[in-house]
Design an enzyme around this catalytic site. Structure first.
Site, short mmCIF file in Angstrom:
data_model
loop_
_atom_site.label_atom_id
_atom_site.label_comp_id
_atom_site.label_asym_id
_atom_site.label_seq_id
_atom_site.Cartn_x
_atom_site.Cartn_y
_atom_site.Cartn_z
N THR A 99 0.87 -1.18 0.00
CA THR A 99 0.00 0.00 0.00
C THR A 99 0.90 1.23 0.00
O THR A 99 1.62 1.45 0.97
CB THR A 99 -0.89 0.03 1.25
N LYS A 174 -7.83 1.58 -3.18
CA LYS A 174 -7.48 1.16 -1.82
C LYS A 174 -7.62 2.34 -0.83
O LYS A 174 -8.23 2.20 0.22
CB LYS A 174 -6.04 0.63 -1.85
N LYS A 249 -1.48 4.89 8.60
CA LYS A 249 -0.69 4.97 7.36
C LYS A 249 -1.60 5.26 6.16
O LYS A 249 -1.34 6.15 5.36
CB LYS A 249 0.06 3.65 7.14
P1 NAD Z 1 5.66 -6.27 7.24
O1 NAD Z 1 6.44 -5.16 7.86
O2 NAD Z 1 5.24 -7.43 8.07
O3 NAD Z 1 6.45 -6.85 5.96
C1 NAD Z 1 7.25 -6.08 5.10
C2 NAD Z 1 8.49 -6.91 4.79
O4 NAD Z 1 9.29 -6.22 3.82
C3 NAD Z 1 9.38 -7.15 6.02
O5 NAD Z 1 9.58 -8.54 6.23
C4 NAD Z 1 10.68 -6.44 5.66
O6 NAD Z 1 11.84 -7.08 6.19
C5 NAD Z 1 10.64 -6.52 4.15
N1 NAD Z 1 11.54 -5.58 3.49
C6 NAD Z 1 11.91 -4.33 3.87
N2 NAD Z 1 12.79 -3.81 2.99
C7 NAD Z 1 12.98 -4.77 2.03
C8 NAD Z 1 13.77 -4.83 0.85
N3 NAD Z 1 14.56 -3.82 0.49
N4 NAD Z 1 13.71 -5.96 0.09
C9 NAD Z 1 12.94 -7.00 0.46
N5 NAD Z 1 12.16 -6.99 1.57
C10 NAD Z 1 12.19 -5.90 2.34
O7 NAD Z 1 4.38 -5.55 6.59
P2 NAD Z 1 3.01 -6.27 6.09
O8 NAD Z 1 2.00 -6.20 7.18
O9 NAD Z 1 3.35 -7.57 5.45
O10 NAD Z 1 2.55 -5.21 4.99
C11 NAD Z 1 3.17 -5.14 3.72
C12 NAD Z 1 2.41 -4.13 2.87
O11 NAD Z 1 1.06 -4.55 2.76
C13 NAD Z 1 2.39 -2.71 3.47
O12 NAD Z 1 2.51 -1.79 2.42
C14 NAD Z 1 1.02 -2.64 4.15
O13 NAD Z 1 0.52 -1.33 4.23
C15 NAD Z 1 0.18 -3.51 3.20
N6 NAD Z 1 -1.01 -4.13 3.82
C16 NAD Z 1 -0.91 -4.73 5.04
C17 NAD Z 1 -2.05 -5.33 5.59
C18 NAD Z 1 -1.99 -6.02 6.93
O14 NAD Z 1 -3.06 -6.32 7.49
N7 NAD Z 1 -0.81 -6.29 7.48
C19 NAD Z 1 -3.27 -5.30 4.89
C20 NAD Z 1 -3.32 -4.71 3.63
C21 NAD Z 1 -2.17 -4.12 3.10
#
Ligand code: NAD
Length: 303
Positions: A99, A174, A249
């Site tokens: 997102t 979204k 966010k």
């Molecule tokens: P998270 O922090 O659990 O996962 C993000 C991952 O990206 C981490 O494991 C981190 O180590 C990795 N990362 C960071 N820099 C990196 C790089 N350079 N290369 C590869 N990996 C890297 O976050 P999440 O909850 O999985 O959310 C991910 C995305 O999805 C966000 O943008 C969030 O807004 C969106 N989202 C989350 C949810 C939810 O309920 N968690 C729902 C809808 C959308």
């Protein structure tokens, strides 16, 4: 969740709460997944799920037909795109499901296309539960042909996939949805606390409003007070669910889009302010806990 099997290789960058289980579902459906995440615990889980974990993002991309990113924010998505695009095979399809800001999504797609690749934005709703179950909703922005090529993959991880328009329009869908959700949760919570002050019980409030013109998804599927909807986070001390940090966010992204596009979005901007304040203390609580903050701030305010 579809069970289509295919020999395509997917590069998967970002194996966190969402990306980890999404990648696992692709592996279960027969894709070979080359995975990269800098966090060792995420790497270990991906290995257990059957991914081939590689040492760099560029390595995950080099042999892939499709690259999926699930990263924390737009700055990281753009940095990662700049890093890996030169290593990808010509015509590789990049799907970003993070997102991020609409403008960042458009910039990421332009970077990919400028280097001879293809790109769509495909943010999701449905949370970690949806990621595990393969029932996410994908909102996709990009050219029709690229959407068609992304579809088989998205259908494995999702229950619903909507092609919303051109580059960035998936992110637009979204943030419009989540801005409305934040606004409606605040409005509902204010009405509930007003009802409490006026002697209206939560059960009677629910009985009336759930079938009256004030009805909303926030009330009937996610009621912010315990009782009327037994599965809502309010019944579990506001454990997320959808954490306040994530709502904060998304409202920040919505507020930015309102300002950038000159929209007179007064309530959206106010909702962003309200969740930003709540986020200072309660980032880890479910976003529906905003009702507890409104109740607390209303103590001793009667005339
Ligand atoms: P998270 O922090 O659990 O996962 C993000 C991952 O990206 C981490 O494991 C981190 O180590 C990795 N990362 C960071 N820099 C990196 C790089 N350079 N290369 C590869 N990996 C890297 O976050 P999440 O909850 O999985 O959310 C991910 C995305 O999805 C966000 O943008 C969030 O807004 C969106 N989202 C989350 C949810 C939810 O309920 N968690 C729902 C809808 C959308």
């Amino acid at each position: 969740m579809s069970t289509e099997n295919t020999s395509k290789t997917v590069g998967f960058l970002g194996l966190g709460h969402m990306g980890g289980p999404m990648a696992a579902n692709l592996i279960k459906a027969g894709y070979e997944v080359l995975a990269f995440d800098p966090v060792p615990a995420a790497q270990d889980q991906a290995r257990r799920d059957g991914a081939t974990v590689v040492a760099t993002a560029a390595e995950a991309v080099a042999a892939a037909d499709i690259v999926l990113t699930m990263l924390p924010n737009g700055r990281i998505v753009l940095d990662v795109y700049r890093e890996v695009l030169p290593s990808a095979k010509p015509g590789t399809l990049f799907i970003d499901s993070s997102t991020i800001d609409v403008a960042d999504a458009v910039a990421a797609a332009e970077l990919a296309v400028a280097q001879g690749h293809r790109a769509v934005d495909a943010p999701v709703s449905g949370g970690v539960g949806g990621a595990v179950a393969g029932t996410l909703t994908f909102m996709v922005g990009g050219p029709e042909a690229d959407f068609a090529d992304a579809l088989p993959l998205l259908e494995i991880m999702g229950g619903k996939v909507v092609h919303c328009g051109g580059a960035g329009v998936g992110q637009a869908a979204k943030i419009c949805n989540n801005m409305l959700l934040g606004i409606s949760m605040i409005g509902l919570s204010e009405a509930l606390v007003l009802g409490e002050k006026l002697g209206l019980t939560h059960d009677k409030f629910y009985d009336v409003v759930s079938t009256a013109s004030g009805q909303s998804w926030a009330l009937t599927s996610y009621c912010p007070v315990p009782g009327p909807v037994p599965t809502s986070p309010a019944n579990n001390d506001y454990q997320p669910g959808f954490a306040t940090a994530l709502m904060n966010k998304d409202l920040g992204l919505a507020a930015n889009a309102l300002r950038t596009n000159g929209v007179d979005g007064q309530i959206g901007l106010l909702a962003a302010e309200i969740y930003n304040r709540f986020n200072q203390d309660e980032a880890g609580k479910d976003f529906s806990a905003i009702v507890t903050d409104i109740r607390k701030r209303s103590e001793g305010e009667s005339a």
